[in-house]
Scaffold this motif. Structure first.
Motif, PDB file in Angstrom:
ATOM      1  N   PRO A 186      -0.910  23.852 -24.789  1.00  0.00           N
ATOM      2  CA  PRO A 186      -1.790  24.029 -25.956  1.00  0.00           C
ATOM      3  C   PRO A 186      -2.623  25.299 -25.899  1.00  0.00           C
ATOM      4  O   PRO A 186      -3.295  25.640 -26.870  1.00  0.00           O
ATOM      5  CB  PRO A 186      -2.697  22.804 -25.878  1.00  0.00           C
ATOM      6  N   ASP A 187      -2.605  26.024 -24.771  1.00  0.00           N
ATOM      7  CA  ASP A 187      -3.480  27.182 -24.573  1.00  0.00           C
ATOM      8  C   ASP A 187      -2.672  28.476 -24.662  1.00  0.00           C
ATOM      9  O   ASP A 187      -1.445  28.477 -24.527  1.00  0.00           O
ATOM     10  CB  ASP A 187      -4.182  27.063 -23.222  1.00  0.00           C
ATOM     11  N   ARG A 188      -3.385  29.592 -24.861  1.00  0.00           N
ATOM     12  CA  ARG A 188      -2.722  30.877 -25.009  1.00  0.00           C
ATOM     13  C   ARG A 188      -3.458  31.950 -24.216  1.00  0.00           C
ATOM     14  O   ARG A 188      -4.688  31.967 -24.163  1.00  0.00           O
ATOM     15  CB  ARG A 188      -2.685  31.313 -26.489  1.00  0.00           C
ATOM     16  N   VAL A 189      -2.687  32.861 -23.602  1.00  0.00           N
ATOM     17  CA  VAL A 189      -3.284  34.004 -22.927  1.00  0.00           C
ATOM     18  C   VAL A 189      -3.797  34.966 -23.984  1.00  0.00           C
ATOM     19  O   VAL A 189      -3.039  35.396 -24.867  1.00  0.00           O
ATOM     20  CB  VAL A 189      -2.263  34.715 -22.010  1.00  0.00           C
ATOM     21  N   ALA A 190      -5.085  35.302 -23.905  1.00  0.00           N
ATOM     22  CA  ALA A 190      -5.687  36.210 -24.885  1.00  0.00           C
ATOM     23  C   ALA A 190      -5.797  37.635 -24.364  1.00  0.00           C
ATOM     24  O   ALA A 190      -5.872  38.582 -25.147  1.00  0.00           O
ATOM     25  CB  ALA A 190      -7.065  35.708 -25.288  1.00  0.00           C
ATOM     26  N   GLY A 191      -5.818  37.800 -23.035  1.00  0.00           N
ATOM     27  CA  GLY A 191      -5.932  39.133 -22.471  1.00  0.00           C
ATOM     28  C   GLY A 191      -5.807  39.080 -20.963  1.00  0.00           C
ATOM     29  O   GLY A 191      -5.876  38.011 -20.349  1.00  0.00           O
ATOM     30  N   ALA A 192      -5.602  40.248 -20.360  1.00  0.00           N
ATOM     31  CA  ALA A 192      -5.451  40.326 -18.906  1.00  0.00           C
ATOM     32  C   ALA A 192      -6.053  41.635 -18.417  1.00  0.00           C
ATOM     33  O   ALA A 192      -5.889  42.679 -19.043  1.00  0.00           O
ATOM     34  CB  ALA A 192      -3.981  40.233 -18.511  1.00  0.00           C
ATOM     35  N   SER A 193      -6.765  41.555 -17.276  1.00  0.00           N
ATOM     36  CA  SER A 193      -7.362  42.744 -16.643  1.00  0.00           C
ATOM     37  C   SER A 193      -6.840  42.840 -15.225  1.00  0.00           C
ATOM     38  O   SER A 193      -6.993  41.899 -14.429  1.00  0.00           O
ATOM     39  CB  SER A 193      -8.886  42.653 -16.638  1.00  0.00           C
ATOM     40  N   PHE A 194      -6.225  43.964 -14.914  1.00  0.00           N
ATOM     41  CA  PHE A 194      -5.674  44.175 -13.572  1.00  0.00           C
ATOM     42  C   PHE A 194      -6.803  44.555 -12.616  1.00  0.00           C
ATOM     43  O   PHE A 194      -7.538  45.517 -12.850  1.00  0.00           O
ATOM     44  CB  PHE A 194      -4.616  45.277 -13.620  1.00  0.00           C
ATOM     45  N   GLY A 206      -7.034  25.262 -26.509  1.00  0.00           N
ATOM     46  CA  GLY A 206      -6.647  24.719 -27.804  1.00  0.00           C
ATOM     47  C   GLY A 206      -7.815  24.517 -28.747  1.00  0.00           C
ATOM     48  O   GLY A 206      -7.646  24.583 -29.967  1.00  0.00           O
ATOM     49  N   ASP A 207      -9.039  24.284 -28.196  1.00  0.00           N
ATOM     50  CA  ASP A 207     -10.204  24.067 -29.055  1.00  0.00           C
ATOM     51  C   ASP A 207     -10.949  25.358 -29.371  1.00  0.00           C
ATOM     52  O   ASP A 207     -12.030  25.335 -29.960  1.00  0.00           O
ATOM     53  CB  ASP A 207     -11.164  23.061 -28.409  1.00  0.00           C
TER      54      ASP A 207
END
Length: 371
Positions: A312-320, A332-333
């Motif tokens: 239900p969740d999604r990756v919104a961003g990533a920082s190396f 999900g909420d």
């Protein structure tokens, strides 16, 4: 309130040598200080142990610099006491406090070379020329500037000037060393080197030291204990590892390191909280409220588990971050959660990828839901 970012927990520094003979115990008892309608200190109680390096940490305006200036004798409390080895020095003038202070601005005399800057206080005390210059050169050697004694401040880098200021503060052999954000004007690489150097000198001398900073990484990496202040009061004083792993309040939890708030519901009957589809025990005393009370569960990025695949969740961003990648995951909420993963495990978790977030089966810190 947005929390400052930091890397993984910083372990407590290795114990230094036993404090030198004469290392002082410092006690601040019930200090109050107001400037007009602004309360700078609101009953501050704090003890610095002999030979200890204690960092005062907190946001701007929390009162940490006022406390340091009071200990130095540059400010006076409206009420309360300052004790040095049990002796009340609240009314003792600054020049008789037996404390050395290093300022953020260095405050070196531009017309004096490094040796003469370090020896200045000794000259004011009428110490002989040979003795004071010998002592100054010893201290410059201690701070790694043995070959820079004849240089003037404008011929020294910022980090070198700060080392001269440190040597000058130590020249009179004070029983207490006070450091007022001494690294804030330096670039990141110099700060890293100099904080290690300050810690080495402090441990070698075994001198009782109070270090003021707003930089949590400095505090956690240098100090034996860290005292977190808020609105003129002490929130918690503990060793760095304890402060990070077991914050006493939600403010400490969010100020020291990165912390995400995840919605949960109290289950008063068994002292648990329901969060992300499971029940976890509450760490410490649960906030007031009956069964089903909405709360926030505070979680560190390294405690968050992220499983790739349908969820239900999604990756919104990533920082190396080198060995790790910090993901921002949208639950999900709509709640955003930070998660630290090994870089090789996060390679496929690109923005938009479906994931499932969970927490390990261990106690969690719970805070009332802000209104």
């Amino acid at each position: 309130m947005s929390a400052p970012t930091t890397s993984a927990p910083v372990p407590a520094p290795a114990p230094g040598p036993a404090p030198r003979s004469g290392a002082a115990t410092v006690e601040l008892r019930g200090l109050h200080r107001s400037f007009g309608s602004t309360t700078a200190l609101d009953g501050l109680d704090l003890t610095v142990r002999p030979g200890e390096l204690l960092a005062l940490l907190g946001p701007s305006g929390c009162g940490k610099t006022t406390a340091l200036r009071m200990l130095a004798g540059f400010e006076h409390p409206d009420s309360g006491e300052i004790l040095l080895d049990g002796k009340d020095v609240t009314a003792v003038p600054a020049h008789r406090r037996d404390a050395g202070m290093v300022f953020q601005s260095y405050s070196l005399f531009p017309h004096l070379n490094a040796v003469d800057n370090v020896a200045f206080g000794l000259r004011m005390r009428r110490v002989g020329a040979a003795e004071r210059r010998g002592r100054a050169r010893e201290l410059l050697d201690l701070v790694g500037l043995a070959d820079k004694g004849d240089r003037f401040p404008h011929q020294l880098s910022g980090g070198q000037q700060q080392r001269v200021a440190l040597a000058r503060a130590l020249a009179l052999r004070p029983r207490v060393l006070l450091l007022d954000e001494p690294l804030s004007a330096l670039d990141a690489k110099v700060r890293l080197t100099l904080r290690e150097e300050i810690r080495r000198v402090q441990q070698e001398l075994g001198i009782t030291t109070l270090f003021i900073t707003h930089d949590q990484e400095e505090a956690l990496s240098m100090a034996d204990r860290v005292a977190v202040m808020r609105a003129g009061r002490l929130e918690q004083c503990a060793a760095p590892a304890e402060l990070y792993a077991r914050p006493a309040t939600a403010f400490v939890a969010e100020f020291v390191g990165t912390m995400s708030r995840v919605p949960g519901r109290l289950r008063a009957a068994d002292g648990t909280v329901e969060v992300l589809g499971k029940r976890l025990p509450v760490d410490g005393t649960p906030p007031a409220g009956g069964d089903g009370t909405e709360v926030d569960v505070l979680v560190r990025p390294e405690a968050v588990r992220v499983a790739a695949g349908a969820g239900p969740d999604r990756v919104a961003g990533a920082s190396f971050l080198g060995a790790t990648v910090r993901l921002t995951v949208l639950l999900g909420d709509g709640t955003q959660v930070k998660a630290d993963l090994p870089a090789h495990d996060a390679a496929a978790l690109t923005p938009g990828a479906p994931v499932r977030v969970s927490l390990p089966d261990r106690p969690v810190l719970v805070s009332p839901r802000p209104h």
